[in-house]
Write a protein that holds these residues in place. Structure first.
Motif, mmCIF file in Angstrom:
data_model
loop_
_atom_site.group_PDB
_atom_site.id
_atom_site.type_symbol
_atom_site.label_atom_id
_atom_site.label_comp_id
_atom_site.label_asym_id
_atom_site.label_seq_id
_atom_site.Cartn_x
_atom_site.Cartn_y
_atom_site.Cartn_z
ATOM 1 N N GLU A 91 8.777 27.879 79.999
ATOM 2 C CA GLU A 91 9.324 27.687 78.788
ATOM 3 C C GLU A 91 10.484 26.817 78.954
ATOM 4 O OE1 GLU A 91 7.272 28.376 76.009
ATOM 5 O OE2 GLU A 91 5.830 28.628 77.656
ATOM 6 N N SER A 123 -0.372 22.475 73.254
ATOM 7 C CA SER A 123 -1.726 23.018 72.879
ATOM 8 C C SER A 123 -2.135 24.353 73.609
ATOM 9 C CB SER A 123 -2.591 21.800 73.159
ATOM 10 O OG SER A 123 -2.822 21.604 74.604
ATOM 11 N N MET A 124 -1.163 24.751 74.619
ATOM 12 C CA MET A 124 -1.869 25.821 75.346
ATOM 13 C C MET A 124 -1.142 27.073 74.618
ATOM 14 S SD MET A 124 -1.487 24.792 79.419
ATOM 15 C CE MET A 124 -2.043 23.522 80.124
ATOM 16 N N SER A 125 -1.409 28.399 75.144
ATOM 17 C CA SER A 125 -0.782 29.325 74.644
ATOM 18 C C SER A 125 0.422 29.587 75.779
ATOM 19 C CB SER A 125 -1.444 30.526 74.688
ATOM 20 O OG SER A 125 -2.059 30.942 75.904
ATOM 21 N N VAL A 126 1.432 30.488 75.462
ATOM 22 C CA VAL A 126 2.689 30.670 76.229
ATOM 23 C C VAL A 126 1.750 31.296 77.733
ATOM 24 C CG1 VAL A 126 4.652 32.195 76.817
ATOM 25 C CG2 VAL A 126 4.331 30.986 74.476
ATOM 26 N N GLU A 127 0.814 32.134 77.634
ATOM 27 C CA GLU A 127 0.289 32.752 78.645
ATOM 28 C C GLU A 127 -0.480 31.581 79.453
ATOM 29 O OE1 GLU A 127 0.554 35.756 80.246
ATOM 30 O OE2 GLU A 127 -0.951 35.265 81.527
ATOM 31 N N GLU A 128 -1.154 30.851 78.875
ATOM 32 C CA GLU A 128 -1.811 29.847 79.595
ATOM 33 C C GLU A 128 -1.163 28.758 80.523
ATOM 34 O OE1 GLU A 128 -5.627 28.994 76.866
ATOM 35 O OE2 GLU A 128 -4.061 28.101 76.484
ATOM 36 N N ARG A 129 0.258 28.332 79.810
ATOM 37 C CA ARG A 129 0.876 27.353 80.406
ATOM 38 C C ARG A 129 2.007 28.245 81.297
ATOM 39 N NH1 ARG A 129 3.251 26.195 74.610
ATOM 40 N NH2 ARG A 129 4.992 27.515 74.714
ATOM 41 N N HIS A 175 7.987 36.081 79.469
ATOM 42 C CA HIS A 175 7.005 34.987 79.624
ATOM 43 C C HIS A 175 7.133 34.601 81.118
ATOM 44 C CE1 HIS A 175 10.864 32.695 78.557
ATOM 45 N NE2 HIS A 175 10.414 32.113 79.605
#
Ligand SMILES: Cc1cc2nc3c(=O)[nH]c(=O)nc-3n(C[C@H](O)[C@H](O)[C@H](O)COP(=O)(O)O)c2cc1C
Length: 206
Positions: A91, A123-129, A175
């Motif tokens: 982030e 295009s990704m969620s916070v978790e995915e990135r 995050h």
């Protein structure tokens, strides 16, 4: 091979001599050595050169004691001169993309690259990135372990800790991901004898 040395080791020597060490000499590490260690770890490669790693260095005994408690009491945490908490913060990367894109690019190219990266990670969620960034950060963890060894310092990478407690101790947002806690110092006792698979076991030639 000497463990404590003022002569930097070759890469091969550092790889071959590194073992996890859990007892350290009770002494401070000079700030300039810590800065050099982080500089070397930060030379690790990452996709798009995004460099999501952040190194939180705990030298204060009270903070190390809290980290030890978060690490289920593992003694190496307070034995070490410092604990490097190797974190990944995608982030922060995305908020400050202008810091990250190559400074030599034209203003137009910088804008284009920033827009492409924002769209890709948006295009990704916070978790995915977060997980994506963690994969990059493990490369820097490897560099950190070998750079420390090359400078005559011993380490032990650790995942045995409660990440939420470590976030509380360091006042980090939800995050943030952790690659490892890394106690660092001069070796005071040998590590366990470890073994590795033979090359035949891990190499698959096609
Ligand atoms: C990601 C990671 C997490 C680990 N977590 C711990 C840990 O919580 N506590 C510990 O004592 N050792 C931990 N280790 C150290 C391993 O046990 C050690 O690297 C492995 O047995 C091989 O030994 P060596 O490092 O001496 O070659 C960890 C290692 C890695 C790479």
């Amino acid at each position: 091979m000497p463990q404590v040395t003022n002569q930097p080791l070759t890469v091969t020597e550092a790889i071959e001599s590194r073992h996890s060490i859990r007892k350290f000499v009770q002494e401070a590490i000079p700030k300039q050595d810590l800065l050099e260690l982080i500089r070397l770890a930060g030379l690790a490669p990452s996709a798009w050169n995004l460099q999501p790693w952040r190194f939180h260095i705990a030298a204060d005994p009270a903070m190390k004691a809290k980290l030890q408690e978060a690490a289920y009491g593992q003694q190496q945490v307070t034995s070490a001169s410092v604990v490097a908490v190797v974190a990944s913060d995608m982030e922060d990367v995305l908020e400050k993309l202008a810091d990250t894109v190559h400074p030599g690019l034209s203003a137009e190219k910088k804008e284009e690259e920033t827009a492409n990266l924002s769209a890709f990670f948006g295009s990704m969620s916070v978790e995915e990135r977060g997980q994506w960034g963690l994969g990059q950060t493990y490369i820097a963890l490897g560099f950190l372990l070998l750079a420390a060894e090359g400078m005559g310092y011993a380490t032990v990478p650790m995942l045995g800790f409660d990440p939420n407690k470590v976030k509380d101790i360091l006042n980090l947002p939800e995050h943030v991901k952790f690659a490892a806690l890394v106690p660092i110092g001069r070796k005071a006792a040998e590590g366990y004898a470890t073994h590795r698979h033979t090359v035949d076991r891990i190499a698959i030639f096609h």
